[in-house]
Enzyme design. Structure first.
Site, mmCIF file in Angstrom:
data_model
loop_
_atom_site.group_PDB
_atom_site.id
_atom_site.type_symbol
_atom_site.label_atom_id
_atom_site.label_comp_id
_atom_site.label_asym_id
_atom_site.label_seq_id
_atom_site.Cartn_x
_atom_site.Cartn_y
_atom_site.Cartn_z
ATOM 1 N N TYR A 149 0.850 -1.196 0.000
ATOM 2 C CA TYR A 149 0.000 0.000 0.000
ATOM 3 C C TYR A 149 0.885 1.245 0.000
ATOM 4 O O TYR A 149 0.894 2.050 0.946
ATOM 5 C CB TYR A 149 -1.016 0.018 1.160
ATOM 6 C CG TYR A 149 -2.295 0.674 0.690
ATOM 7 C CD1 TYR A 149 -3.162 -0.018 -0.143
ATOM 8 C CD2 TYR A 149 -2.578 1.992 0.980
ATOM 9 C CE1 TYR A 149 -4.295 0.595 -0.648
ATOM 10 C CE2 TYR A 149 -3.707 2.610 0.474
ATOM 11 C CZ TYR A 149 -4.562 1.907 -0.339
ATOM 12 O OH TYR A 149 -5.671 2.501 -0.849
ATOM 13 N N HIS A 184 3.147 4.594 -0.569
ATOM 14 C CA HIS A 184 3.004 6.058 -0.579
ATOM 15 C C HIS A 184 4.384 6.621 -0.946
ATOM 16 O O HIS A 184 5.337 5.846 -1.154
ATOM 17 C CB HIS A 184 2.489 6.560 0.766
ATOM 18 C CG HIS A 184 3.250 6.027 1.955
ATOM 19 N ND1 HIS A 184 4.560 6.379 2.222
ATOM 20 C CD2 HIS A 184 2.901 5.144 2.917
ATOM 21 C CE1 HIS A 184 4.968 5.754 3.304
ATOM 22 N NE2 HIS A 184 3.986 4.982 3.738
ATOM 23 N N HIS A 218 7.570 5.176 0.689
ATOM 24 C CA HIS A 218 8.107 3.939 0.098
ATOM 25 C C HIS A 218 8.874 4.260 -1.186
ATOM 26 O O HIS A 218 9.963 3.743 -1.425
ATOM 27 C CB HIS A 218 6.970 2.973 -0.274
ATOM 28 C CG HIS A 218 6.203 2.430 0.883
ATOM 29 N ND1 HIS A 218 4.877 2.699 1.068
ATOM 30 C CD2 HIS A 218 6.572 1.612 1.902
ATOM 31 C CE1 HIS A 218 4.443 2.067 2.148
ATOM 32 N NE2 HIS A 218 5.447 1.409 2.672
ATOM 33 N N GLN A 222 4.048 -9.652 13.233
ATOM 34 C CA GLN A 222 4.401 -8.391 13.890
ATOM 35 C C GLN A 222 3.163 -7.616 14.361
ATOM 36 O O GLN A 222 3.277 -6.497 14.834
ATOM 37 C CB GLN A 222 5.305 -7.530 12.996
ATOM 38 C CG GLN A 222 4.638 -6.907 11.786
ATOM 39 C CD GLN A 222 5.636 -6.175 10.893
ATOM 40 O OE1 GLN A 222 6.459 -6.798 10.232
ATOM 41 N NE2 GLN A 222 5.589 -4.860 10.891
ATOM 42 N N GLY A 266 12.777 3.508 6.530
ATOM 43 C CA GLY A 266 12.390 4.905 6.731
ATOM 44 C C GLY A 266 12.629 5.347 8.170
ATOM 45 O O GLY A 266 12.422 4.575 9.113
ATOM 46 N N ASP A 278 9.881 5.048 11.173
ATOM 47 C CA ASP A 278 9.921 3.959 12.152
ATOM 48 C C ASP A 278 11.314 3.947 12.765
ATOM 49 O O ASP A 278 12.101 3.015 12.542
ATOM 50 C CB ASP A 278 9.619 2.627 11.465
ATOM 51 C CG ASP A 278 8.209 2.592 10.923
ATOM 52 O OD1 ASP A 278 7.261 2.536 11.719
ATOM 53 O OD2 ASP A 278 8.039 2.663 9.682
ATOM 54 N N ARG A 294 -1.233 3.676 7.108
ATOM 55 C CA ARG A 294 -2.344 3.720 8.072
ATOM 56 C C ARG A 294 -3.104 5.053 8.016
ATOM 57 O O ARG A 294 -4.189 5.145 8.576
ATOM 58 C CB ARG A 294 -1.835 3.470 9.484
ATOM 59 C CG ARG A 294 -1.417 2.018 9.703
ATOM 60 C CD ARG A 294 -1.160 1.730 11.171
ATOM 61 N NE ARG A 294 -1.047 0.304 11.430
ATOM 62 C CZ ARG A 294 0.115 -0.365 11.513
ATOM 63 N NH1 ARG A 294 1.250 0.273 11.361
ATOM 64 N NH2 ARG A 294 0.119 -1.671 11.740
HETATM 65 O O1 PAF Z 1 8.244 -1.077 8.075
HETATM 66 C C1 PAF Z 1 7.544 -2.003 7.584
HETATM 67 O O2 PAF Z 1 6.789 -1.821 6.660
HETATM 68 C C2 PAF Z 1 7.655 -3.412 8.176
HETATM 69 O O3 PAF Z 1 7.832 -3.363 9.546
HETATM 70 C C3 PAF Z 1 8.750 -4.250 7.502
HETATM 71 C C4 PAF Z 1 10.135 -3.675 7.732
HETATM 72 C C5 PAF Z 1 8.485 -4.372 6.021
HETATM 73 C C6 PAF Z 1 8.741 -5.663 8.093
HETATM 74 O O4 PAF Z 1 7.517 -6.291 7.906
#
Ligand code: PAF
Length: 284
Positions: free
Chosen positions: A32, A34, A37, A61, A147, A150, A187
């Site tokens: 998804y 944006h 990414h 996760q 990124g 996070d 999100r």
């Molecule tokens: O940041 C994310 O999108 C996820 O935590 C990742 C690093 C792809 C692991 O699932």
């Protein structure tokens, strides 16, 4: 651009790239897409010969009450968005192949995984580290891109890579924001119109903290209190607002040189995170 689903076909191609002496850049994602990414992919395109992007909404996760089922997924849309970026391979593994019956192995980065988001999302970083290490073993990249949004994830992954001698370089790219300052996130699509308007308060709160530090204030408790008061009218709940050491994520009483202000809050039923590095220019 090729789309691959099987682990063995991905590994086979990566081995072939390695044999040809190609440098592989890897952007792990949950899809998804944006602009955040895309910025990672564009950087990988600049730095490396072959760009691999994975799309996998990693079930382990997410906590039992979290948004795994609801997490936005649209492969067609994602493929369309990246078709002109110069991505070589989009790897979309299947859950059954990533975690077949009998799966038992997990990776933990102790202590760092318990701080900030870890306090509210037990098991989250174990899930992230496990899938990222699996993806590294499958894609075998030279450079992997994450990124700064996070921030804790990036710090934990760097630690894992160092501790386990994984032969990959981690590049952390700046947060990409909407024009009003809201950090881009898949999100954000959960927010209704009013919530979306309110969400800009997070960025403004971070800017307030920056201004306070610029004016000579370096007391973390005071800065946090001011940010809290400022954002509270627009948000539903605060999980945390903390100023921490950038390396070990432990709370800083004072910002001597720099500190990471990280926050996680709820707007309606949506949990959003954001952060800023605060620099005390007097001491740098
Ligand atoms: O940041 C994310 O999108 C996820 O935590 C990742 C690093 C792809 C692991 O699932």
């Amino acid at each position: 651009m090729r789309v691959l689903h099987s682990i063995t076909s991905m590994q086979k191609i990566s081995k072939e790239f390695q044999r040809q002496g190609k440098i592989i850049g890897f952007v792990p994602t949950m899809g998804y897409f944006h602009q955040g990414h895309l910025s990672l992919m564009l950087q990988a395109r600049k730095d490396t010969d072959k760009v691999v992007v994975s799309i996998f909404v990693n079930p382990i996760q997410f906590g039992p009450k979290e948004d795994f089922k609801r997490y936005p997924r649209d492969l067609k849309r994602d493929l369309k968005m990246v078709k002109d970026i110069g991505v070589d391979i989009v790897f979309c593994p299947k859950e059954e192949e990533m975690y077949p019956e009998g799966y038992k192995t997990y990776v933990r980065v102790k202590e760092l995984e318990d701080r900030l988001c870890g306090r509210f999302r037990p098991g989250h970083f174990q899930g992230v580290c496990t899938v990222v290490l699996k993806l590294f073993n499958i894609v075998m990249p030279h450079i992997a891109y994450f990124g700064q949004k996070d921030a804790q994830q990036a710090i934990i992954i760097k630690r894992m890579v160092k501790d386990l001698n994984i032969p990959v370089k981690i590049k952390v790219m700046p947060i990409v924001r909407e024009s009003d300052g809201l950090a881009m996130s898949s999100r954000n699509t959960y927010l209704n119109k009013k919530e979306r308007e309110d969400a800009v308060i997070l960025y403004r709160g971070l800017q307030l903290a920056k201004e306070l530090v610029k004016s000579g204030i370096n007391d973390s408790a005071y800065i946090i209190e001011r940010v809290k008061k400022f954002i509270l009218p627009k948000i539903t709940k605060i999980d945390y607002i903390e100023i921490v050491d950038y390396k070990n994520l432990l709370p800083l009483k004072k910002i001597e040189k720099e500190g990471l202000l990280a926050l996680a809050v709820w707007i309606g039923k949506t949990r959003l995170i954001d952060n800023i590095i605060l620099r005390n220019k007097k001491n740098i």
